[in-house]
Design an enzyme around this catalytic site. Structure first.
Site, mmCIF file in Angstrom:
data_model
loop_
_atom_site.group_PDB
_atom_site.id
_atom_site.type_symbol
_atom_site.label_atom_id
_atom_site.label_comp_id
_atom_site.label_asym_id
_atom_site.label_seq_id
_atom_site.Cartn_x
_atom_site.Cartn_y
_atom_site.Cartn_z
ATOM 1 C CG PHE A 10 -1.561 1.286 1.572
ATOM 2 C CD1 PHE A 10 -2.122 2.114 0.621
ATOM 3 C CD2 PHE A 10 -1.590 1.692 2.907
ATOM 4 C CE1 PHE A 10 -2.695 3.338 0.973
ATOM 5 C CE2 PHE A 10 -2.162 2.895 3.270
ATOM 6 C CZ PHE A 10 -2.707 3.717 2.309
ATOM 7 C CB ILE A 58 13.951 -8.170 3.488
ATOM 8 C CG1 ILE A 58 12.795 -8.502 4.443
ATOM 9 C CG2 ILE A 58 13.567 -7.050 2.542
ATOM 10 C CD1 ILE A 58 12.426 -7.345 5.359
ATOM 11 C CB ALA A 81 6.598 -4.266 7.825
ATOM 12 C CB THR A 132 3.552 1.983 13.179
ATOM 13 O OG1 THR A 132 2.268 2.285 13.731
ATOM 14 C CG2 THR A 132 4.192 0.910 14.033
ATOM 15 C CG ASP A 133 0.776 6.146 15.510
ATOM 16 O OD1 ASP A 133 0.552 4.981 15.102
ATOM 17 O OD2 ASP A 133 -0.098 7.036 15.527
ATOM 18 C CD GLU A 134 -0.906 0.181 15.504
ATOM 19 O OE1 GLU A 134 -1.034 -0.819 16.235
ATOM 20 O OE2 GLU A 134 -1.441 0.291 14.391
ATOM 21 C CE1 TYR A 158 2.966 -3.351 12.144
ATOM 22 C CE2 TYR A 158 1.334 -2.047 13.339
ATOM 23 C CZ TYR A 158 2.301 -2.151 12.350
ATOM 24 O OH TYR A 158 2.606 -1.059 11.576
ATOM 25 C CE LYS A 162 7.223 -1.232 11.329
ATOM 26 N NZ LYS A 162 7.949 -1.383 10.021
ATOM 27 C CE1 TYR A 215 -12.814 -6.211 15.367
ATOM 28 C CE2 TYR A 215 -10.828 -4.879 15.236
ATOM 29 C CZ TYR A 215 -11.539 -6.015 14.898
ATOM 30 O OH TYR A 215 -10.955 -6.949 14.076
ATOM 31 C CG ASP A 287 -12.389 -3.414 21.553
ATOM 32 O OD1 ASP A 287 -11.899 -3.345 20.407
ATOM 33 O OD2 ASP A 287 -12.247 -2.526 22.407
ATOM 34 N NE ARG A 288 -7.187 -4.843 16.622
ATOM 35 C CZ ARG A 288 -6.904 -3.757 15.906
ATOM 36 N NH1 ARG A 288 -6.289 -2.730 16.469
ATOM 37 N NH2 ARG A 288 -7.262 -3.694 14.643
#
Length: 355
Positions: A10, A58, A81, A132-134, A158, A162, A215, A287-288
């Site tokens: 993406f 990779i 990723a 990512t900001d996560e 995830y 990262k 969610y 919810d997750r």
């Protein structure tokens, strides 16, 4: 020449298309074409000598070493990723392999090749790691947004994978001197996003008459960044960022998931009107696990040092995105393969429906 990993995905494909729309500098596109990698994303570049596609993983260090020796890029932009939180809950090993081991393999081979270059080439070379900001965990309603100084506190497999890759990139800079840059972005949206993520999933489901599963209470807050703005930020960081530094990238558009879904319904109601509209398809499901409540980004470092700010409003970016999916129903149909349907069945069907 630049080498871009994960450039059939993406954000990677949007970056390559944007790059070659603005520059004649060639791109070597390295992607293993997993479920979310799609050469259809790069169809406008078929026959374009500036774009070289190499199917490569990779994790294959010999193949990565060969690519570096053959093409001698001045920069590596690392998108490759696994990125979907729900998938990381079901299959965390894939995220450790691709995001942690894969980043290690890429760094090790890049550093080994970079060390053979002359002084001038070594000094101008860059590795840009897209994250990512996560990795920063969850914010409370009144907490200040994330900055480059925010503490790492990942809450999903995830995010943890990262975070680990970010730390590896930092270590390769401080230990070996590899000139690295790290960016941590907020939630992206736009063309070519695989329809497992919130916005394209809602568009696809709405148009097919399916439920729009939200969610929990849907009050989780995210900052939304149009992918075109993200690409512009990455170009700027690559051009002028300071090696060893990190930069957070946000869209200045905090919204709850429920409000995003409602906004999708509103835009679809204008572009693809139907009797009764789309809001009635919204449903709340269980919810997750470990679902972070809020993300927000303070990109003042990027604005102050490099002069970047997002140009697209959420309303404008969402309209462009919905329009793109409406106009490219064939693209969505092709990616919704048997494997995709199995994933939707596994992750959504059977979830408890909330009143």
């Amino acid at each position: 020449m630049i080498l871009v990993t994960g450039a059939a995905g993406f954000i990677g494909s949007n970056f390559v298309l944007d790059w070659l729309a603005r520059s004649d500098e060639p791109v070597v596109n390295c992607d293993k074409l997993s479920y979310a990698g799609n050469l259809d994303n790069l169809a406008p570049l078929v026959g374009d000598a500036r774009h070289v596609f190499v199917r490569a993983d990779i994790l294959d260090r010999a193949q990565m070493a060969s690519l570096l020796r053959t093409y001698r890029p001045r920069a590596v932009i690392h998108f490759a990723a696994e990125t979907h939180v729900d998938r990381s809950i079901h299959a965390p090993a894939d995220f450790i392999a691709n995001n942690v081991d894969g980043t290690f393999a890429l760094l090790a081979e890049t550093q080994a090749w970079w060390s053979t270059l002359g002084d001038t080439e070594r000094a101008s070379f860059r590795v840009l790691h897209v994250s990512t900001d996560e990795v920063f965990g969850s914010l409370g309603p009144g907490d200040a947004p994330f900055t480059e100084q925010s503490r790492y506190a990942p809450n999903s497999p995830y995010a943890a994978s990262k975070a680990a890759s970010d730390h590896l990139v930092r270590a390769w800079h401080h230990t070996y001197g590899l000139p690295t840059l790290v960016t941590n972005c907020s939630n992206n949206y736009g063309p070519f996003q695989f329809p497992e993520k919130l916005i394209p999933l809602m568009i696809a489901n709405a148009l097919s008459g399916a439920e729009l599963p939200v969610y929990g209470d849907g009050r989780q807050v995210r900052d939304w960044l149009y992918v075109g703005d993200h690409c512009t930020a990455l170009r700027r960081v690559l051009e002028a960022g300071t090696p060893g530094e990190s930069y957070v990238i946000g869209g200045a558009s905090e919204m709850t998931n429920l409000d995003v879904v409602r906004a999708v319904c509103d835009v679809l109601g204008e572009l693809v009107p139907k009797e009764g509209g789309y809001h009635g398809q919204i449903s709340h499901v269980a919810d997750r696990p470990g679902h972070d409540r809020r993300y927000a980004i303070d990109f003042s470092k990027l604005a102050g040092e490099l002069g970047w700010a997002p140009q697209e409003s959420f309303a404008g970016g969402l309209r462009k995105t919905v329009q793109w999916y409406r106009d490219h129903a064939d693209w969505t149909a092709r990616v919704q393969s048997g494997a995709y349907r199995e994933w939707i069945q596994r992750n959504y069907v059977g979830r408890e429906v909330q009143p």
